[in-house]
Each structure stands twice: as C-alpha cells, then as structure tokens.
Design a protein around this motif. Structure first.
Motif, PDB file in Angstrom:
ATOM      1  N   TYR A  78       0.815  -1.207   0.000  1.00 23.28           N
ATOM      2  CA  TYR A  78       0.000   0.000   0.000  1.00 23.28           C
ATOM      3  C   TYR A  78       0.857   1.269   0.000  1.00 23.28           C
ATOM      4  N   LEU A  79       2.149   1.133   0.315  1.00 22.37           N
ATOM      5  CA  LEU A  79       3.036   2.296   0.298  1.00 22.37           C
ATOM      6  C   LEU A  79       3.668   2.526  -1.070  1.00 22.37           C
ATOM      7  N   ALA A  80       3.328   1.684  -2.048  1.00 20.61           N
ATOM      8  CA  ALA A  80       3.959   1.784  -3.364  1.00 20.61           C
ATOM      9  C   ALA A  80       3.713   3.147  -4.002  1.00 20.61           C
ATOM     10  N   TYR A  81       2.467   3.646  -3.929  1.00 17.71           N
ATOM     11  CA  TYR A  81       2.161   4.937  -4.557  1.00 17.71           C
ATOM     12  C   TYR A  81       2.889   6.096  -3.883  1.00 17.71           C
ATOM     13  N   MET A 229       9.010  29.453 -14.137  1.00 18.30           N
ATOM     14  CA  MET A 229       9.467  28.376 -13.266  1.00 18.30           C
ATOM     15  C   MET A 229       8.306  27.505 -12.798  1.00 18.30           C
ATOM     16  N   LEU A 230       7.147  28.106 -12.591  1.00 18.62           N
ATOM     17  CA  LEU A 230       5.959  27.312 -12.256  1.00 18.62           C
ATOM     18  C   LEU A 230       5.590  26.410 -13.423  1.00 18.62           C
ATOM     19  N   GLY A 231       5.693  26.953 -14.636  1.00 22.42           N
ATOM     20  CA  GLY A 231       5.422  26.131 -15.813  1.00 22.42           C
ATOM     21  C   GLY A 231       6.417  24.988 -15.947  1.00 22.42           C
ATOM     22  N   TRP A 232       7.688  25.264 -15.657  1.00 21.27           N
ATOM     23  CA  TRP A 232       8.713  24.223 -15.714  1.00 21.27           C
ATOM     24  C   TRP A 232       8.453  23.144 -14.658  1.00 21.27           C
ATOM     25  N   ALA A 233       8.076  23.564 -13.456  1.00 25.75           N
ATOM     26  CA  ALA A 233       7.766  22.601 -12.392  1.00 25.75           C
ATOM     27  C   ALA A 233       6.582  21.726 -12.774  1.00 25.75           C
ATOM     28  N   ALA A 234       5.536  22.336 -13.340  1.00 25.85           N
ATOM     29  CA  ALA A 234       4.359  21.568 -13.748  1.00 25.85           C
ATOM     30  C   ALA A 234       4.717  20.571 -14.847  1.00 25.85           C
ATOM     31  N   PHE A 235       5.571  20.985 -15.763  1.00 27.15           N
ATOM     32  CA  PHE A 235       6.001  20.087 -16.838  1.00 27.15           C
ATOM     33  C   PHE A 235       6.785  18.906 -16.275  1.00 27.15           C
ATOM     34  N   ILE A 236       7.652  19.177 -15.307  1.00 25.29           N
ATOM     35  CA  ILE A 236       8.430  18.106 -14.677  1.00 25.29           C
ATOM     36  C   ILE A 236       7.505  17.099 -14.002  1.00 25.29           C
ATOM     37  N   VAL A 237       6.542  17.601 -13.238  1.00 20.43           N
ATOM     38  CA  VAL A 237       5.605  16.704 -12.541  1.00 20.43           C
ATOM     39  C   VAL A 237       4.844  15.840 -13.532  1.00 20.43           C
ATOM     40  N   ALA A 238       4.318  16.465 -14.578  1.00 21.55           N
ATOM     41  CA  ALA A 238       3.517  15.728 -15.557  1.00 21.55           C
ATOM     42  C   ALA A 238       4.334  14.644 -16.252  1.00 21.55           C
ATOM     43  N   THR A 239       5.541  14.982 -16.664  1.00 18.79           N
ATOM     44  CA  THR A 239       6.356  14.010 -17.388  1.00 18.79           C
ATOM     45  C   THR A 239       6.848  12.893 -16.461  1.00 18.79           C
ATOM     46  N   LEU A 240       7.155  13.229 -15.204  1.00 20.10           N
ATOM     47  CA  LEU A 240       7.580  12.191 -14.265  1.00 20.10           C
ATOM     48  C   LEU A 240       6.450  11.225 -13.950  1.00 20.10           C
ATOM     49  N   VAL A 241       5.236  11.753 -13.819  1.00 18.84           N
ATOM     50  CA  VAL A 241       4.084  10.873 -13.572  1.00 18.84           C
ATOM     51  C   VAL A 241       3.900   9.901 -14.733  1.00 18.84           C
ATOM     52  N   LEU A 242       3.963  10.432 -15.946  1.00 18.61           N
ATOM     53  CA  LEU A 242       3.821   9.567 -17.128  1.00 18.61           C
ATOM     54  C   LEU A 242       4.965   8.557 -17.212  1.00 18.61           C
ATOM     55  N   ALA A 243       6.157   8.957 -16.757  1.00 14.65           N
ATOM     56  CA  ALA A 243       7.317   8.065 -16.828  1.00 14.65           C
ATOM     57  C   ALA A 243       7.254   6.962 -15.780  1.00 14.65           C
ATOM     58  N   ILE A 244       6.676   7.264 -14.618  1.00 14.67           N
ATOM     59  CA  ILE A 244       6.625   6.301 -13.523  1.00 14.67           C
ATOM     60  C   ILE A 244       5.519   5.270 -13.727  1.00 14.67           C
ATOM     61  N   VAL A 245       4.421   5.674 -14.382  1.00 14.59           N
ATOM     62  CA  VAL A 245       3.266   4.774 -14.548  1.00 14.59           C
ATOM     63  C   VAL A 245       3.650   3.438 -15.178  1.00 14.59           C
ATOM     64  N   PRO A 246       4.438   3.411 -16.276  1.00 11.96           N
ATOM     65  CA  PRO A 246       4.805   2.096 -16.840  1.00 11.96           C
ATOM     66  C   PRO A 246       5.948   1.445 -16.063  1.00 11.96           C
ATOM     67  N   PHE A 247       5.742   1.263 -14.747  1.00 11.33           N
ATOM     68  CA  PHE A 247       6.704   0.606 -13.861  1.00 11.33           C
ATOM     69  C   PHE A 247       8.080   1.254 -13.955  1.00 11.33           C
ATOM     70  N   PHE A 248       8.106   2.579 -13.975  1.00  9.65           N
ATOM     71  CA  PHE A 248       9.326   3.386 -13.944  1.00  9.65           C
ATOM     72  C   PHE A 248      10.133   3.336 -15.247  1.00  9.65           C
ATOM     73  N   LEU A 251      11.358   6.445 -17.224  1.00 13.09           N
ATOM     74  CA  LEU A 251      12.452   7.269 -16.712  1.00 13.09           C
ATOM     75  C   LEU A 251      13.717   7.127 -17.547  1.00 13.09           C
ATOM     76  N   LEU A 252      13.806   6.051 -18.328  1.00 12.84           N
ATOM     77  CA  LEU A 252      14.962   5.876 -19.205  1.00 12.84           C
ATOM     78  C   LEU A 252      15.109   7.046 -20.168  1.00 12.84           C
ATOM     79  N   ILE A 253      13.992   7.620 -20.561  1.00 11.16           N
ATOM     80  CA  ILE A 253      14.005   8.744 -21.501  1.00 11.16           C
ATOM     81  C   ILE A 253      13.770  10.070 -20.795  1.00 11.16           C
ATOM     82  N   VAL A 254      12.821  10.067 -19.857  1.00  7.53           N
ATOM     83  CA  VAL A 254      12.411  11.320 -19.227  1.00  7.53           C
ATOM     84  C   VAL A 254      13.509  11.908 -18.348  1.00  7.53           C
ATOM     85  N   LEU A 255      14.178  11.081 -17.531  1.00  7.03           N
ATOM     86  CA  LEU A 255      15.213  11.626 -16.645  1.00  7.03           C
ATOM     87  C   LEU A 255      16.324  12.329 -17.420  1.00  7.03           C
TER      88      LEU A 255
END
Length: 280
Positions: A78-81, A229-248, A251-255
């Motif tokens: 349950y702590l995975a998320y 900078m707020l736009g950059w932060a929002a972009f980072i969050v969105a892309t990291l979420v999409l990168a993490i969903v397919p079992f991380f 991140l091979l591309i996004v990081l």
C-alpha cells in the motif's frame, strides 16, 4: 564534438577545485521562451550523448523498481504509490551526472564514463553531499507524513495488497480525504524542494559556492521568475508521472531529457562567474 573512449578512468580536475575568490551568483530574468529553448537544448544533449542519459535513467528506474518490489515483499504494498511519488523527489541528485555531461559538451571536454563519474563522486563528498542530504530529508518527511495521515484518516487498518488499499482510498470518504490531504501536503513539499534544488545542484557542480548560497540562489531564481518556473515545475511533474506509470521504465528517456534541460535552464537563469565571462 570529439568523444573519447571509456578507457580514461582518471577524473580530470574540476574547475571548482581551483583556488579562487567566490562571487555571489546573479539571477537573471527569463521567459517561457527560455524554458522551451532549454528543453530543446537538453534534448540535443541527450541525442548527442545517449549512452550517458540511458545509463543514469536506468539507474534511477532500477532504484524505483527495487523500492516497489521491496515494499511488496515486506507486506507494505500500500506504500507503493507514496513511495513512488517520494522517489521522484530525489531526481535532481541522480541527474548530477547529466549536468556534468552537458557542462562537458559546452566546454569541449572529454565525454567518457570515467571522468564524468569521477567528478560526480568527488563532488558528492563536498557541498553536493549536503544537498543530497537535504533532498533525502524531504523524502523522509514525505514518508512520515504519509504514515501519519494513514493513521489519522484510515486508522491502523492493514491492507493485504495495493489493490485493497486503492479500493479503500477511492471508495470511502476517509480514503478520499486521505488522498486529497496527502496530495496537498505532497505538493507543498515538492514545491519547496523544487525551489531549493532546481538551480542549486547545477550551481554546486559549476561554481565554488556553499550549499546554503546555492539554495538561496535557487529560491531567488524561482521568486524572480514565478511564471516560467511554475510552468517548468508543472512540466516536470507531468512528465515524471507519465514516466513512472509504466513501472518506472519511462524514466529511461524522461530523466535524461529533464536533467540536460535543467542544466541548460540553469545557464539561462544564473550569470556566469566573472572569471568564466572574462575567459569567454
């Protein structure tokens, strides 16, 4: 640009090692166009030296996968998320190697794993190590507040699987309240850490400053340029979420893309050191 082999495993002296007087970093004003340009330049760095990006992206992805597997085997699925969300907070530290690759492309220095990793390891024992501690401390706070909110809203229930946990979270009033409050607290922590680290990690790699100065400069950069900078932060969050969903695996591309782009954005946000400007 010439690319040397990996045989050269002797780290070249970093320019921050030279004795010289410290200068106060000066923050520039940027626009959204600068953010877009930095992202484009970062992608160019990734395409020019993909093996470094894929290497550091793989290290980050494997770390996330290992943490999730560990929670599953320890009966805390349950702590995975929240763990995955917290793991994203340490991205700036993992991306230090990518900053060094971009810096070397700027200066024409050798691109080989030995010198790149040598600089990363040597810097981690100095001020960069303190910034890593700050990042880890925020992640620990995040995990503690998750456990606290679980106790407040869901009591001391035990969840056999992640599916059981998600069912309670999305189908009960208490679960929904936990989700809302938890994400709000997480957003505040993430915003604070973003402000402290977006410039500080690249600055410490590039200049001879202490980590307190680096964090203050980073916060100044965000306060001086709130919209881009707020736009950059929002972009980072969105892309990291999409990168993490397919079992991380994303991140091979996004990081690497975000890491190289962060270095390029740092170059636009902070004036070069006086000696660097004179040399240029």
């Amino acid at each position: 640009m010439a690319d040397t082999t990996d045989a050269d495993f002797t780290a070249t002296p970093h320019r921050a090692d030279a004795a010289r007087p410290r200068s106060e970093p000066i923050v520039r004003t940027i626009t959204r166009d600068d953010v877009r340009a930095a992202l484009s330049e970062g992608l160019s760095d990734f395409r020019a030296a993909p093996r470094f990006g894929l290497f550091f992206g793989a290290v980050y992805a494997l770390g996330g996968i290992a943490l999730v597997i560990l929670t599953a085997y320890s009966g805390m699925g349950y702590l995975a998320y929240p763990l995955a969300a917290g793991f994203a907070l340490i991205g700036p530290f993992v991306a230090v190697g990518l900053y060094e690759v971009s810096r070397r492309r700027e200066t024409g220095e050798a691109l080989a794993f030995g010198p790149v990793l040598g600089v990363v390891f040597s810097q981690s024992k100095r001020e960069l190590g303190w910034m890593a501690f700050v990042t880890l401390f925020v992640m620990i706070i995040w995990m503690y507040q998750v456990r606290l909110l679980l106790a407040i809203f869901l009591g001391f229930q035990s969840f056999a699987t992640l599916g059981d946990f998600l069912t309670v979270v999305f189908t009960t009033p208490e679960g929904l309240m936990f989700l809302v409050v938890g994400n709000l607290v997480g957003a505040v922590l993430a915003a604070a850490l973003f402000s402290l680290t977006v410039v500080s990690f690249p600055l410490l790699l590039d200049r001879d400053v202490d980590f307190i100065t680096a964090m203050i400069t980073s916060v100044k950069a965000v306060v001086t340029n709130p919209k881009p900078m707020l736009g950059w932060a929002a972009f980072i969050v969105a892309t990291l979420v999409l990168a993490i969903v397919p079992f991380f695996l994303g991140l091979l591309i996004v990081l690497p893309a975000l890491g190289h782009a962060t270095w390029r954005l740092y170059r636009r946000l902070v004036e070069p050191a006086p000696e660097s400007a004179e040399a240029a």
